[in-house]
Design a protein around this motif. Structure first.
Motif, PDB file in Angstrom:
ATOM      1  N   SER A 136      -7.647  60.243 -19.984  1.00  0.00           N
ATOM      2  CA  SER A 136      -7.526  59.590 -18.680  1.00  0.00           C
ATOM      3  C   SER A 136      -6.668  58.336 -18.769  1.00  0.00           C
ATOM      4  CB  SER A 136      -8.910  59.255 -18.119  1.00  0.00           C
ATOM      5  OG  SER A 136      -9.631  58.415 -19.012  1.00  0.00           O
ATOM      6  N   LYS A 137      -6.843  57.568 -19.855  1.00  0.00           N
ATOM      7  CA  LYS A 137      -6.010  56.375 -20.043  1.00  0.00           C
ATOM      8  C   LYS A 137      -4.550  56.758 -20.245  1.00  0.00           C
ATOM      9  CE  LYS A 137      -9.067  52.792 -21.932  1.00  0.00           C
ATOM     10  NZ  LYS A 137      -9.277  51.899 -23.089  1.00  0.00           N
ATOM     11  N   ALA A 138      -4.317  57.807 -21.036  1.00  0.00           N
ATOM     12  CA  ALA A 138      -2.946  58.249 -21.292  1.00  0.00           C
ATOM     13  C   ALA A 138      -2.276  58.710 -20.002  1.00  0.00           C
ATOM     14  CB  ALA A 138      -2.939  59.382 -22.324  1.00  0.00           C
ATOM     15  N   LEU A 139      -3.009  59.449 -19.172  1.00  0.00           N
ATOM     16  CA  LEU A 139      -2.462  59.909 -17.899  1.00  0.00           C
ATOM     17  C   LEU A 139      -2.145  58.735 -16.985  1.00  0.00           C
ATOM     18  CD1 LEU A 139      -1.782  62.209 -15.921  1.00  0.00           C
ATOM     19  CD2 LEU A 139      -4.183  62.181 -15.215  1.00  0.00           C
ATOM     20  N   ALA A 140      -3.085  57.774 -16.892  1.00  0.00           N
ATOM     21  CA  ALA A 140      -2.880  56.606 -16.035  1.00  0.00           C
ATOM     22  C   ALA A 140      -1.696  55.779 -16.513  1.00  0.00           C
ATOM     23  CB  ALA A 140      -4.156  55.756 -15.995  1.00  0.00           C
ATOM     24  N   TYR A 141      -1.574  55.624 -17.847  1.00  0.00           N
ATOM     25  CA  TYR A 141      -0.437  54.865 -18.374  1.00  0.00           C
ATOM     26  C   TYR A 141       0.868  55.595 -18.048  1.00  0.00           C
ATOM     27  CZ  TYR A 141       2.140  51.655 -21.341  1.00  0.00           C
ATOM     28  OH  TYR A 141       3.011  50.689 -21.781  1.00  0.00           O
ATOM     29  N   GLY A 142       0.858  56.921 -18.169  1.00  0.00           N
ATOM     30  CA  GLY A 142       2.050  57.684 -17.830  1.00  0.00           C
ATOM     31  C   GLY A 142       2.451  57.517 -16.374  1.00  0.00           C
ATOM     32  N   LEU A 143       1.448  57.457 -15.481  1.00  0.00           N
ATOM     33  CA  LEU A 143       1.734  57.234 -14.063  1.00  0.00           C
ATOM     34  C   LEU A 143       2.436  55.894 -13.862  1.00  0.00           C
ATOM     35  CD1 LEU A 143      -1.623  58.516 -12.517  1.00  0.00           C
ATOM     36  CD2 LEU A 143       0.611  59.616 -12.302  1.00  0.00           C
ATOM     37  N   CYS A 144       1.989  54.879 -14.592  1.00  0.00           N
ATOM     38  CA  CYS A 144       2.638  53.559 -14.515  1.00  0.00           C
ATOM     39  C   CYS A 144       4.037  53.604 -15.136  1.00  0.00           C
ATOM     40  CB  CYS A 144       1.793  52.513 -15.234  1.00  0.00           C
ATOM     41  SG  CYS A 144       0.189  52.185 -14.498  1.00  0.00           S
ATOM     42  N   TRP A 145       4.138  54.272 -16.272  1.00  0.00           N
ATOM     43  CA  TRP A 145       5.395  54.353 -17.024  1.00  0.00           C
ATOM     44  C   TRP A 145       6.518  54.936 -16.167  1.00  0.00           C
ATOM     45  CZ3 TRP A 145       5.658  57.333 -22.354  1.00  0.00           C
ATOM     46  CH2 TRP A 145       6.900  57.080 -22.954  1.00  0.00           C
ATOM     47  N   GLY A 146       6.174  55.832 -15.241  1.00  0.00           N
ATOM     48  CA  GLY A 146       7.181  56.445 -14.380  1.00  0.00           C
ATOM     49  C   GLY A 146       7.921  55.450 -13.510  1.00  0.00           C
ATOM     50  N   PHE A 147       7.356  54.247 -13.343  1.00  0.00           N
ATOM     51  CA  PHE A 147       8.002  53.214 -12.534  1.00  0.00           C
ATOM     52  C   PHE A 147       8.918  52.311 -13.360  1.00  0.00           C
ATOM     53  CE2 PHE A 147       4.306  54.278  -9.909  1.00  0.00           C
ATOM     54  CZ  PHE A 147       4.888  54.378  -8.659  1.00  0.00           C
TER      55      PHE A 147
END
Length: 228
Positions: A136-147
């Motif tokens: 879940s943390k990895a997915l959330a970080y990836g969502l942020c990383w896309g910006f």
């Protein structure tokens, strides 16, 4: 699926792959740091976290593509701006990407500076997710990383603007993101070899020529109905 959309999706996939040499330079350090922040895990578990990171990043790209595609469609309907102009803008953005990949002109860095203001607000949220010790943390970080500000992403969003719908804009950006996966998932010696290969001058020039040709094609299909 219509032939033009199919061609555009294949082109977006190729652009993501060809442009990922820039991703290796800009995001490779982040990817390595994130890998180090992961707890000691079995190789398959680490791969799972890396895949969740990439899933988050590609999801954000798709979301942004949907927004720009929907905005383009709204502009067409409500403001009366012709699809012709949006396709011309998309072609010009692809040309800028070609110059960027060839390292001849870095005009896209101006867009990266504009995007850095948004990234400064999102970055603290991303840092709060470290260490990446769960999917879940990895997915959330990836969502942020896309910006993360990236000229290649922004030029691809210009292409989504001319797609005519939120769905097509999302599909284009999703294909672009999938194209970057081989470079971003590469680790160790393979990543070094891939980086060296993509940074060879003939590879960069060939990629830039292909991008330029597709940019001219995009502009040509926009202009053709007005000429014939």
């Amino acid at each position: 699926m219509n032939p033009e959309l199919t061609l555009n999706l294949l082109a977006a996939l190729g652009i993501g792959f060809l442009g990922s040499s820039h991703c290796l330079v800009m995001c490779g350090g982040i990817a390595s740091a994130l890998q180090l922040s992961m707890p000691p895990l079995a190789p398959l578990q680490q791969l799972k976290l890396q895949l969740m990171l990439s899933l988050g990043r590609v999801t954000t790209y798709s979301f942004l593509g949907a927004l720009t595609g929907a905005f383009g469609a709204a502009v067409l309907v409500k403001l009366g701006i012709s699809l012709f102009w949006l396709k011309v803008v998309a072609g010009l953005m692809l040309l800028l990407m070609a110059f960027y990949v060839a390292r001849l002109w870095f005009a896209l860095t101006l867009l990266e500076k504009l995007g850095s203001a948004l990234w400064r607000k999102i970055q603290p949220l991303a840092k709060a997710l470290l260490p990446l010790d769960s999917s879940s943390k990895a997915l959330a970080y990836g969502l942020c990383w896309g910006f993360l500000p990236c000229g290649l992403v922004y030029s691809s969003l210009g292409w989504s603007l001319a797609s005519g719908s939120a769905l097509q804009g999302a599909l284009l950006m999703c294909a672009f993101g999938v194209g970057t996966l081989p470079a971003m998932l590469a680790v160790g010696r393979f990543a070094q070899r891939l980086s060296r290969f993509k940074n060879k001058q003939w590879v960069r020039v060939s990629a830039a020529l292909l991008l330029a040709l597709y940019a001219l094609y995009t502009i040509a299909i926009a202009i053709a109905p007005r000429l014939f």
